[in-house]
Design a protein around this motif. Structure first.
Motif, PDB file in Angstrom:
ATOM      1  N   LYS A 191       0.827  -1.203   0.000  1.00 41.63           N
ATOM      2  CA  LYS A 191       0.000   0.000   0.000  1.00 41.63           C
ATOM      3  C   LYS A 191       0.866   1.259   0.000  1.00 41.63           C
ATOM      4  CE  LYS A 191      -3.794   2.154   2.609  1.00 41.63           C
ATOM      5  NZ  LYS A 191      -4.634   2.046   3.825  1.00 41.63           N
ATOM      6  N   LEU A 192       1.940   1.255   0.808  1.00 42.34           N
ATOM      7  CA  LEU A 192       2.837   2.410   0.917  1.00 42.34           C
ATOM      8  C   LEU A 192       3.570   2.672  -0.391  1.00 42.34           C
ATOM      9  CD1 LEU A 192       4.566   4.569   2.391  1.00 42.34           C
ATOM     10  CD2 LEU A 192       6.042   2.685   3.160  1.00 42.34           C
ATOM     11  N   CYS A 207       7.561  -4.167  -4.275  1.00 44.27           N
ATOM     12  CA  CYS A 207       6.120  -3.887  -4.240  1.00 44.27           C
ATOM     13  C   CYS A 207       5.414  -4.539  -5.425  1.00 44.27           C
ATOM     14  CB  CYS A 207       5.897  -2.372  -4.253  1.00 44.27           C
ATOM     15  SG  CYS A 207       4.192  -1.858  -4.535  1.00 44.27           S
ATOM     16  N   LEU A 208       5.994  -4.400  -6.621  1.00 42.09           N
ATOM     17  CA  LEU A 208       5.382  -4.990  -7.808  1.00 42.09           C
ATOM     18  C   LEU A 208       5.430  -6.514  -7.752  1.00 42.09           C
ATOM     19  CD1 LEU A 208       6.755  -2.511 -10.488  1.00 42.09           C
ATOM     20  CD2 LEU A 208       4.432  -2.649  -9.617  1.00 42.09           C
ATOM     21  N   ASP A 209       6.521  -7.067  -7.203  1.00 40.43           N
ATOM     22  CA  ASP A 209       6.612  -8.528  -7.033  1.00 40.43           C
ATOM     23  C   ASP A 209       5.496  -9.041  -6.130  1.00 40.43           C
ATOM     24  OD1 ASP A 209       8.817  -8.749  -8.654  1.00 40.43           O
ATOM     25  OD2 ASP A 209      10.268  -8.709  -7.020  1.00 40.43           O
ATOM     26  N   LEU A 210       5.237  -8.305  -5.043  1.00 45.63           N
ATOM     27  CA  LEU A 210       4.178  -8.718  -4.114  1.00 45.63           C
ATOM     28  C   LEU A 210       2.797  -8.576  -4.751  1.00 45.63           C
ATOM     29  CD1 LEU A 210       5.572  -7.121  -0.817  1.00 45.63           C
ATOM     30  CD2 LEU A 210       5.407  -9.563  -1.339  1.00 45.63           C
ATOM     31  N   LEU A 211       2.617  -7.503  -5.537  1.00 42.88           N
ATOM     32  CA  LEU A 211       1.324  -7.296  -6.196  1.00 42.88           C
ATOM     33  C   LEU A 211       1.042  -8.363  -7.242  1.00 42.88           C
ATOM     34  CD1 LEU A 211       0.783  -3.462  -6.748  1.00 42.88           C
ATOM     35  CD2 LEU A 211      -0.831  -5.092  -5.782  1.00 42.88           C
ATOM     36  N   ILE A 212       2.095  -8.934  -7.817  1.00 44.54           N
ATOM     37  CA  ILE A 212       1.909 -10.017  -8.782  1.00 44.54           C
ATOM     38  C   ILE A 212       1.225 -11.210  -8.116  1.00 44.54           C
ATOM     39  CG2 ILE A 212       3.162 -11.792 -10.081  1.00 44.54           C
ATOM     40  CD1 ILE A 212       5.121  -9.617 -10.935  1.00 44.54           C
ATOM     41  N   ARG A 213       1.611 -11.458  -6.847  1.00 45.73           N
ATOM     42  CA  ARG A 213       1.058 -12.605  -6.125  1.00 45.73           C
ATOM     43  C   ARG A 213      -0.359 -12.349  -5.620  1.00 45.73           C
ATOM     44  NH1 ARG A 213       5.798 -12.738  -2.655  1.00 45.73           N
ATOM     45  NH2 ARG A 213       4.309 -12.641  -0.931  1.00 45.73           N
ATOM     46  N   GLU A 214      -0.554 -11.178  -5.033  1.00 42.95           N
ATOM     47  CA  GLU A 214      -1.850 -10.885  -4.422  1.00 42.95           C
ATOM     48  C   GLU A 214      -1.956  -9.393  -4.183  1.00 42.95           C
ATOM     49  OE1 GLU A 214      -2.040 -12.772  -0.629  1.00 42.95           O
ATOM     50  OE2 GLU A 214      -0.041 -12.140  -0.041  1.00 42.95           O
ATOM     51  N   GLY A 215      -3.072  -8.972  -3.655  1.00 44.60           N
ATOM     52  CA  GLY A 215      -3.249  -7.559  -3.338  1.00 44.60           C
ATOM     53  C   GLY A 215      -4.409  -6.961  -4.110  1.00 44.60           C
TER      54      GLY A 215
END
Length: 644
Positions: free
Chosen positions: A191-192, A225-233
């Protein structure tokens, strides 16, 4: 002699003591300073970990070998036990804070830490100080070395980091409650930094220099951040006009730090998640961006096919809210823009022009002067250029540049160097168009082109974007303009600079590298013919240089490339001029061999029933001949957007 044993708990050492301990324990006092600093830093000045790696050095392992195995150190029993004792001694609240801070892969400031932890910034500073005093985090010297740019932290702003070994320990020792805290920290982290990326995208529309500085400061965390968004979010929303422009700015910004494969993967995953969540408008947006990455990878047919479903979905969507209707128009405009881009690369100029006009119609009804609108107009100029309508092309590129100037008070914008280069290309093409009938007017056009190329290169330098792929495009076009003015030596120097940059950053068989080789060869070819006419014996050396570059380019043309092996637009000129060079050098055996190779390749291409296409990494058309005396006519190189 009697005595008693006293247990001493070792804390972290000073940097100087750590270096001395490592040297003494390893008996390698002649270690390079940089090597010692690297090992000491990665061990976090912990004496036990220093002793472990010293033992490895004593056993004969080299410094690089030891450094590559540092991630195993937290698994050493004595090291893990010491960290476990330090962690257990912390109050429960600080244990949770430390677990959450381990989400950061590199430095972070108190503000970022507070957002991830979920507390006030002032409270966060006290907690960070407490952890620092217990040697679990470090405070670096960022403030002493920061540059005086608005986007940089002030000299008083501290940065913190967890030792790599401490972070690994925390990853290995998460209980289920601690794992839940870490997951919560990841959500806050995404989010940040997504919000930061949106702010950087907005800043890039008005002051790209500061945006580039912020990208440099946050690069590791933005990629994370983009790596994490690829998984979920949460899926980024484009349901309103402002939100569309915000997300498009993000996509424009990631061109500067994320390679095509990662951008493609991100768009794929976010689009799929959007569809599952019922967010069909965001699905269409990210499928359009996914197709744009496919165009950059030369997969034009696949990109066009991918757009069919988003177009169908948008036809089904209905909205009463005017803002939602407007955002839907912008998403449609994006889909048509990407389709036009793909058609243009396939040289289906009529289809490309129809698509870009539809895109502009959708966009202008909602958003007149915007970064997105400027890119659409610039794309229209590229299509007109491919159609040979040079006046219309120049008008579009000038208009795109004016749109950017109206949207920002500065020329320091990401796309400005591209638009200036394309304006120069327009003037160069107009010069070629009238050089036979109006030579003096043609000279003025070429000189104007050189002026715009210089402005483009100067803006790149001010943005610290010089000496990269875009620079190679501009240098090559400037070289072409010099060749049209019969200043071949100056043109050759710039063409060689352009080729050097392309060799450095592009794959070996990239079509742009191939075309750069052909261009340099053609200048040598023209210089050789001029010298031969005047009886200069130096003509032989020029023809030999031309043969070398033509030969390398010919191998690329006939051996297949990532863009499905279609010949470049320069292929016909290459055949004619390469064979002529071999004839002039009296290399008859090589001449016959090359003729056969070209004939075999031509038959293969004919079987595909597809005409040669203009190819390049950024979907631009380029010069195919030096223009001074070569037989094939050509266009200057163009670029549709900044690219990376």
């Amino acid at each position: 002699m009697g005595g008693r044993i006293i247990e001493v708990h070792l804390n972290t050492l000073s940097r100087a003591s750590s270096v001395k301990l490592l040297q003494n324990c390893s008996h390698k006092t002649l270690l390079e300073d940089d090597a010692i600093e690297n090992l000491v830093s990665k061990c976090g000045n912990h004496p036990l970990s220093l002793k472990v790696i010293a033992g490895h050095l004593q056993s004969g392992f080299t410094v690089p070998e030891v450094a590559s195995q540092l991630d195993r150190l937290p698994r050493q029993p004595e090291f893990s036990q010491r960290l476990q004792e330090m962690f257990t001694a912390l109050p429960e609240q600080l244990q949770g804070i430390l677990i959450k801070l381990s989400v950061f892969r590199t430095w972070f400031d108190a503000e970022a830490a507070a957002d991830v932890i979920g507390c006030h910034r002032v409270d966060m500073k006290f907690e960070l100080h407490y952890l620092k005093c217990r040697h679990l985090i470090e405070q670096d010297d960022w403030g002493q070395f920061t540059r005086s740019e608005p986007s940089r932290p002030s000299p008083q702003e501290a940065r913190y980091s967890l030792h790599t070994l401490t972070r690994f320990f925390l990853q290995d020792n998460r209980t289920p409650p601690m794992a839940a805290l870490y997951i919560q920290a990841e959500h806050n982290f995404v989010k940040l930094f997504w919000k930061r990326l949106e702010k950087i995208g907005k800043l890039a529309e008005t002051n790209s220099l500061d945006a580039l500085a912020q990208i440099d400061d946050n690069r590791v965390h933005l990629e994370q951040c983009l790596d994490l968004l690829i998984r979920e979010g949460a899926v980024p929303d484009v349901s309103k006009t402002k939100r569309f422009h915000k997300q498009y700015s993000v996509c424009m910004t990631w061109e500067l730090f994320l390679d095509i494969s990662k951008r493609l993967k991100f768009c794929q995953n976010v689009a799929e998640r959007a569809l599952k969540q019922g967010n069909r408008r965001s699905y269409c947006f990210y499928k359009a961006m996914e197709a744009e990455q496919l165009v950059a990878k030369f997969q034009y047919g696949k990109a066009i096919q991918m757009l069919q479903k988003p177009f169908a979905i948008l036809e089904e969507l209905e909205s009463i809210d005017q803002e939602e209707k407007n955002s839907m128009k912008l998403v449609k405009a994006l889909l048509h823009y990407v389709k036009a881009h793909a058609f243009g690369c396939m040289q289906k100029n009529g289809d490309a022009l129809s698509e870009i006009k539809t895109s502009l119609q959708q966009c202008k009804s909602v958003s007149g002067n915007s970064y997105f609108a400027a890119r659409l107009v610039n794309q229209q100029g590229a299509i007109y250029m491919n159609m040979g309508k040079y006046m219309e092309s120049l008008d579009c590129h000038l208009n795109a540049y004016e749109i950017l100037k109206k949207s920002a008070a500065s020329d320091l914008l990401l796309d400005v160097p591209t638009y200036l280069m394309n304006i120069g290309t327009g003037y160069s093409e107009m010069g070629k168009d009238v050089r036979q009938q109006k030579p003096l007017e043609a000279i003025k056009h070429f000189e104007k082109a050189i002026d715009y190329y210089d402005r483009s290169l100067s803006t790149e330098k001010r943005l610290h974007m010089d000496e990269y792929i875009k620079t190679a495009l501009t240098l090559k076009n400037k070289a072409m303009a010099y060749c049209h003015l019969h200043r071949l030596s100056e043109g050759l120097r710039m063409a060689e600079q352009s080729l050097t940059i392309r060799r450095k950053y592009l794959p070996q068989k990239n079509p742009d590298v191939c075309r750069g080789l052909i261009f340099v060869a053609q200048i040598h070819y023209d210089m050789g013919r001029e010298k031969q006419k005047s009886g200069d014996v130096g003509s032989v050396e020029e023809f030999q240089q031309a043969e070398r570059y033509f030969g390398e380019a010919a191998e690329m043309e006939v051996s297949g490339r990532p863009d499905e092996g279609f010949p470049t637009v320069d292929y016909e000129a290459l055949k004619h001029e390469y064979l002529d060079v071999l004839k002039r050098l009296c290399k008859n055996d090589e001449l016959q061999r090359r003729k056969k190779i070209f004939m075999d390749f031509d038959r293969k291409v004919e079987k595909r029933s597809v005409s040669p296409r203009k190819q390049s990494e950024s979907s631009q058309s380029e010069e195919s001949t030096s223009g001074s005396s070569s037989n094939e006519e050509a266009e200057d190189e163009q670029q549709t957007h900044t690219g990376c």
